[in-house]
Structures are given as structure tokens and as C-alpha cells.
Design an enzyme around this catalytic site. Structure first.
Site, PDB file in Angstrom:
ATOM      1  N   SER A   1       0.825  -1.211   0.000  1.00 42.18           N
ATOM      2  CA  SER A   1       0.000   0.000   0.000  1.00 42.18           C
ATOM      3  C   SER A   1       0.860   1.262   0.000  1.00 42.18           C
ATOM      4  O   SER A   1       2.028   1.242   0.395  1.00 42.18           O
ATOM      5  CB  SER A   1      -0.906   0.026   1.234  1.00 42.18           C
ATOM      6  OG  SER A   1      -1.628  -1.166   1.335  1.00 42.18           O
TER       7      SER A   1
HETATM    8  N1  SAH Z   1      -0.455  -5.005   4.062  1.00 45.53           N
HETATM    9  C1  SAH Z   1       0.289  -5.251   2.837  1.00 45.53           C
HETATM   10  C2  SAH Z   1      -0.495  -4.894   1.589  1.00 45.53           C
HETATM   11  C3  SAH Z   1      -1.148  -6.060   1.136  1.00 45.53           C
HETATM   12  S1  SAH Z   1      -2.068  -6.090  -0.359  1.00 45.53           S
HETATM   13  C4  SAH Z   1       1.621  -4.548   2.835  1.00 45.53           C
HETATM   14  O1  SAH Z   1       1.898  -3.744   3.732  1.00 45.53           O
HETATM   15  O2  SAH Z   1       2.421  -4.824   1.937  1.00 45.53           O
HETATM   16  C5  SAH Z   1      -3.338  -7.189   0.232  1.00 45.53           C
HETATM   17  C6  SAH Z   1      -2.876  -8.570   0.605  1.00 45.53           C
HETATM   18  O3  SAH Z   1      -4.036  -9.278   1.059  1.00 45.53           O
HETATM   19  C7  SAH Z   1      -2.297  -9.385  -0.541  1.00 45.53           C
HETATM   20  O4  SAH Z   1      -1.036  -9.853  -0.179  1.00 45.53           O
HETATM   21  C8  SAH Z   1      -3.298 -10.528  -0.709  1.00 45.53           C
HETATM   22  O5  SAH Z   1      -2.707 -11.726  -1.108  1.00 45.53           O
HETATM   23  C9  SAH Z   1      -3.889 -10.626   0.676  1.00 45.53           C
HETATM   24  N2  SAH Z   1      -5.199 -11.279   0.743  1.00 45.53           N
HETATM   25  C10 SAH Z   1      -6.206 -11.265  -0.175  1.00 45.53           C
HETATM   26  N3  SAH Z   1      -7.259 -11.983   0.270  1.00 45.53           N
HETATM   27  C11 SAH Z   1      -6.909 -12.460   1.495  1.00 45.53           C
HETATM   28  C12 SAH Z   1      -7.579 -13.282   2.460  1.00 45.53           C
HETATM   29  N4  SAH Z   1      -8.816 -13.757   2.263  1.00 45.53           N
HETATM   30  N5  SAH Z   1      -6.927 -13.562   3.607  1.00 45.53           N
HETATM   31  C13 SAH Z   1      -5.676 -13.092   3.838  1.00 45.53           C
HETATM   32  N6  SAH Z   1      -4.989 -12.346   2.956  1.00 45.53           N
HETATM   33  C14 SAH Z   1      -5.608 -12.021   1.804  1.00 45.53           C
END
Ligand code: SAH
Length: 242
Positions: free
Chosen positions: A92
Site C-alpha cells: 500500500s
Molecule cells: N499489508 C500489505 C499490503 C497487502 S495487499 C503490505 O503492507 O504490503 C493485500 C494482501 O491481502 C495481498 O497480499 C493478498 O494476497 C492478501 N489477501 C487477499 N485476500 C486475502 C484473504 N482472504 N486472507 C488473507 N490475505 C488475503
């Protein structure tokens, strides 16, 4: 040039490059923090935050984002925008990471759940300002990579689990706060259940691929649940687990 002199000059070049890089990242982080300050000021009427809280600001100035972005992305690590981290996912925007952290009103005693570990950056920022972070990632390669990098960086207060964030992490709950970093069509009931009375959850809600609303969901001492819309955002979708 003799072999010894060549080696000596290589070593010197290495030192200079290493030193310059370390300095640049510090300076770049300071520039990133200044940009986040400016964005906070621009969005103050929406968010209610005129500035980052001092502890969140210190965390943003400290966490080595360049160690969590993909290889080849280091030069872009401190721009105030999202970056690809592989598997179609993104780390993000730093402003959103800072704001999400401020919106839970972090305190040193708190135990926090993050949904969507991704690169591990949001988890690292949280780990600087609360006692313990539990983070769930659906995609095993991403979760494993983040866990190993966070460990290398010395974060002993972050535990990463591969699993479906829709279900939360009931064994470790209830939580003082929850930060969801992927967009859900509606607020997952299991997450509300795992929030302590008095707790806060930050979550982007809305259709995937669309603009979503960043919400702060609060659970009052009597268990009643409220919500406040903070600002429009665009997150990757929270994918339903199997
Ligand atoms: N917090 C992260 C940004 C992540 S983007 C950072 O600081 O880099 C969102 C993330 O959520 C992705 O890695 C994706 O794979 C994950 N995601 C999507 N659906 C999910 C679910 N049902 N449970 C856990 N993670 C999930």
C-alpha cells in the site's frame, strides 16, 4: 594496476557505495515522511487527523521499506505510492499505511490483527507502535517471504500465518484493533466478533476494482458496533479463501 591495488580500490568503492546507499535511504525516508505530512494536511477534514501522531511518524521514519519491496524496486521504495510485490498484489501507499495505523489509535500495550500481510510493511509499522502483531496472508509464497524478511529485520513481535483472513485468527483474539489491507464487499462478521469491546477496525469496504470506502468500525464497551467513513481508497480485493 597490481592485484592488491585493484582489490583495495574495489573494497573502497564498495564502502563508498554502501555508505552512500545507506545515507540515501535515510534521506529518502525523510522525504517520504514529509510527503505523508503534506497528504495528512490535505486530507485533514476527511480523516480528522491534521498530522501523524508522533509515534506513527517515528515508525514511518524508521521502518526500512526498501527491504520489503520486491528486488529491483528499492529505488522506488520511498515514493508515496503503491508498488507491485508479485502475485498481482501491491504494497500500500505509505500515506495509507500511516493513516490506517493512526486510525486504530495505537498504544504500546495493544495486540493487533492484520489481514493481508503482503510485503510485511504494514505489519512492521504496526510492530513499532503496539505490543504484538498477528498477520494473516492467503498466498503462501508472499506470507513466507514477508515472515522471513521481517525476522531478518529483527521483528520478534510479528507472527505471520498463511490462511483466510475472512475468518480472522480466533485462537489469538480478541484483538484491541484489526487492520484489513484488502477490500471486502462487506465487513466480515468473524472480524467484528474478534474485536475487543472498545476496539477499532480499519477496513476498506466496496467492490473490487472500484473505489472503496475506508471505514473505521468501532465496538463499544456494551458490544454495539458503529462505523465512520474516512476517505475513498483503492485496495486489491480480499479474496474469499477455500
Ligand atoms: N499489508 C500489505 C499490503 C497487502 S495487499 C503490505 O503492507 O504490503 C493485500 C494482501 O491481502 C495481498 O497480499 C493478498 O494476497 C492478501 N489477501 C487477499 N485476500 C486475502 C484473504 N482472504 N486472507 C488473507 N490475505 C488475503
Amino acid at each position: 594496476m597490481s592485484a592488491t591495488r585493484r582489490l583495495a580500490s574495489l573494497a573502497l568503492a564498495g564502502l563508498l557505495v554502501g555508505g552512500a546507499e545507506a545515507q540515501d535511504f535515510g534521506a529518502e525516508r525523510a522525504r517520504m515522511v514529509a510527503e505523508i505530512d503534506a497528504t495528512y494536511a490535505d486530507t485533514r477534514t476527511l480523516t480528522g487527523f491534521a498530522a501523524m501522531s508522533p509515534r506513527v511518524r517515528a515508525a514511518m521514519a524508521k521502518v526500512e521499506r526498501h527491504r520489503l519491496v520486491g528486488s529491483g524496486q528499492q529505488a522506488l521504495a520511498y515514493r508515496n505510492h503503491p508498488l507491485p510485490i508479485g502475485h498481482g498484489q501491491t504494497i500500500s501507499q505509505p500515506y495509507i499505511v500511516a493513516l490506517s495505523t493512526d486510525l486504530i489509535v495505537p498504544e504500546p500495550h495493544m495486540v493487533v490483527l492484520e489481514v493481508g500481510t503482503g510485503s510485511g510493511y504494514q505489519a512492521a509499522v504496526l510492530a513499532e507502535v503496539v505490543k504484538q502483531v498477528y498477520s494473516i496472508e492467503l498466498l503462501a509464497p508472499l506470507g513466507r517471504e514477508a515472515a522471513s524478511r521481517l525476522k531478518e529485520m529483527g521483528y520478534a513481535n510479528i507472527e505471520v500465518r498463511i490462511g483466510d483472513g475472512y475468518k480472522g485468527w480466533p485462537e489469538k483474539g480478541p484483538f484491541d484493533a484489526i487492520v484489513v489491507t484488502a477490500a471486502a464487499p462487506t465487513i466480515p462478521p468473524a472480524l467484528v466478533e474478534q474485536l475487543k469491546p472498545g476496539g477499532r477496525m480499519v477496513i476498506p469496504v466496496g467492490a473490487s476494482g472500484d473505489v472503496q470506502r475506508l471505514l473505521v468500525v468501532t465496538k463499544a464497551a456494551d458490544g454495539s458496533v458503529g462505523q465512520r467513513e474516512v476517505l475513498p481508497v483503492r485496495f486489491v480485493p480480499l479474496v474469499p479463501g477455500k
